[in-house]
Design a protein around this motif. Sequence first.
Motif, PDB file in Angstrom:
ATOM      1  N   ASP A  44       0.896  -1.130   0.096  1.00  0.00           N
ATOM      2  CA  ASP A  44      -0.015   0.203  -0.218  1.00  0.00           C
ATOM      3  C   ASP A  44       0.662   1.677  -0.107  1.00  0.00           C
ATOM      4  OD1 ASP A  44      -2.088  -1.549   0.055  1.00  0.00           O
ATOM      5  OD2 ASP A  44      -2.850  -1.065   1.799  1.00  0.00           O
ATOM      6  N   SER A  45       0.180   2.302  -0.861  1.00  0.00           N
ATOM      7  CA  SER A  45       1.252   3.455  -0.270  1.00  0.00           C
ATOM      8  C   SER A  45       0.803   4.238   0.233  1.00  0.00           C
ATOM      9  CB  SER A  45       0.457   4.197  -1.966  1.00  0.00           C
ATOM     10  OG  SER A  45      -0.717   4.614  -1.767  1.00  0.00           O
ATOM     11  N   ASP A  46       0.938   5.733   0.737  1.00  0.00           N
ATOM     12  CA  ASP A  46       1.144   6.758   1.705  1.00  0.00           C
ATOM     13  C   ASP A  46      -0.658   6.954   1.563  1.00  0.00           C
ATOM     14  OD1 ASP A  46       2.837   5.506   3.156  1.00  0.00           O
ATOM     15  OD2 ASP A  46       4.154   7.827   2.489  1.00  0.00           O
ATOM     16  N   GLU A  83      -5.163   0.974 -10.859  1.00  0.00           N
ATOM     17  CA  GLU A  83      -4.672   1.560 -12.327  1.00  0.00           C
ATOM     18  C   GLU A  83      -5.672   0.686 -13.799  1.00  0.00           C
ATOM     19  OE1 GLU A  83      -0.762   1.761 -12.582  1.00  0.00           O
ATOM     20  OE2 GLU A  83      -0.639   2.320 -10.532  1.00  0.00           O
ATOM     21  N   GLY A  84      -6.402  -0.393 -12.806  1.00  0.00           N
ATOM     22  CA  GLY A  84      -7.469  -1.495 -13.692  1.00  0.00           C
ATOM     23  C   GLY A  84      -7.625  -2.200 -13.273  1.00  0.00           C
ATOM     24  N   TRP A  88      -5.381 -10.214  -7.152  1.00  0.00           N
ATOM     25  CA  TRP A  88      -5.780  -8.917  -6.441  1.00  0.00           C
ATOM     26  C   TRP A  88      -6.089  -7.963  -7.511  1.00  0.00           C
ATOM     27  CZ3 TRP A  88      -1.822  -6.406  -8.668  1.00  0.00           C
ATOM     28  CH2 TRP A  88      -0.342  -6.849  -8.193  1.00  0.00           C
ATOM     29  N   ILE A  89      -5.823  -7.289  -8.618  1.00  0.00           N
ATOM     30  CA  ILE A  89      -5.301  -6.762  -9.134  1.00  0.00           C
ATOM     31  C   ILE A  89      -6.866  -6.234 -10.044  1.00  0.00           C
ATOM     32  CG2 ILE A  89      -5.174  -8.658 -11.703  1.00  0.00           C
ATOM     33  CD1 ILE A  89      -3.806  -5.074 -11.122  1.00  0.00           C
ATOM     34  N   GLY A 147       0.755   0.550  -3.879  1.00  0.00           N
ATOM     35  CA  GLY A 147       1.134   1.855  -4.847  1.00  0.00           C
ATOM     36  C   GLY A 147       1.232   1.161  -6.169  1.00  0.00           C
ATOM     37  N   PRO A 148       2.028   1.681  -7.142  1.00  0.00           N
ATOM     38  CA  PRO A 148       2.109   1.684  -8.414  1.00  0.00           C
ATOM     39  C   PRO A 148       2.536   0.515  -9.335  1.00  0.00           C
ATOM     40  CG  PRO A 148       3.060   3.093  -8.133  1.00  0.00           C
ATOM     41  CD  PRO A 148       3.190   2.687  -6.813  1.00  0.00           C
ATOM     42  N   ILE A 149       1.366  -0.539 -10.194  1.00  0.00           N
ATOM     43  CA  ILE A 149       2.721  -1.104 -10.523  1.00  0.00           C
ATOM     44  C   ILE A 149       3.743  -1.339 -11.329  1.00  0.00           C
ATOM     45  CG2 ILE A 149       2.097  -2.844 -12.497  1.00  0.00           C
ATOM     46  CD1 ILE A 149      -1.299  -2.510 -11.792  1.00  0.00           C
TER      47      ILE A 149
END
Length: 104
Positions: free
Chosen positions: A28-30, A75-76, A69-70, A41-43
Amino acid sequence: MIVSTAHKAKGREWARVRIADDFTPLKDSDQQDDSGRPVPGPIENGGARLADVAVTRTRQRLDMSGLSWIDDHPEGNPARRHRGIDSATTRHAAVISFATSTPG
């Protein structure tokens, strides 16, 4: 049944493929979404390309449980963009793994 890494599966195809569960979810991002849940977070490009190799190795049936999980990633959902996927399968001709080497 054939067990292969995604790296070694490049250029090969099977009638049925199951994605192994070692394609782990992103950290996970902040940031948080509107409901206060952490945003993944980004892929990264390398991981995305490797997952693309894995999911495109099938000719008929794909079980994407290892990449499920995707579906929740902001992001899609690449599974919905890939035509002809039938994820309800119990017999597989190949299992594709994120690992860098095959067992044994």
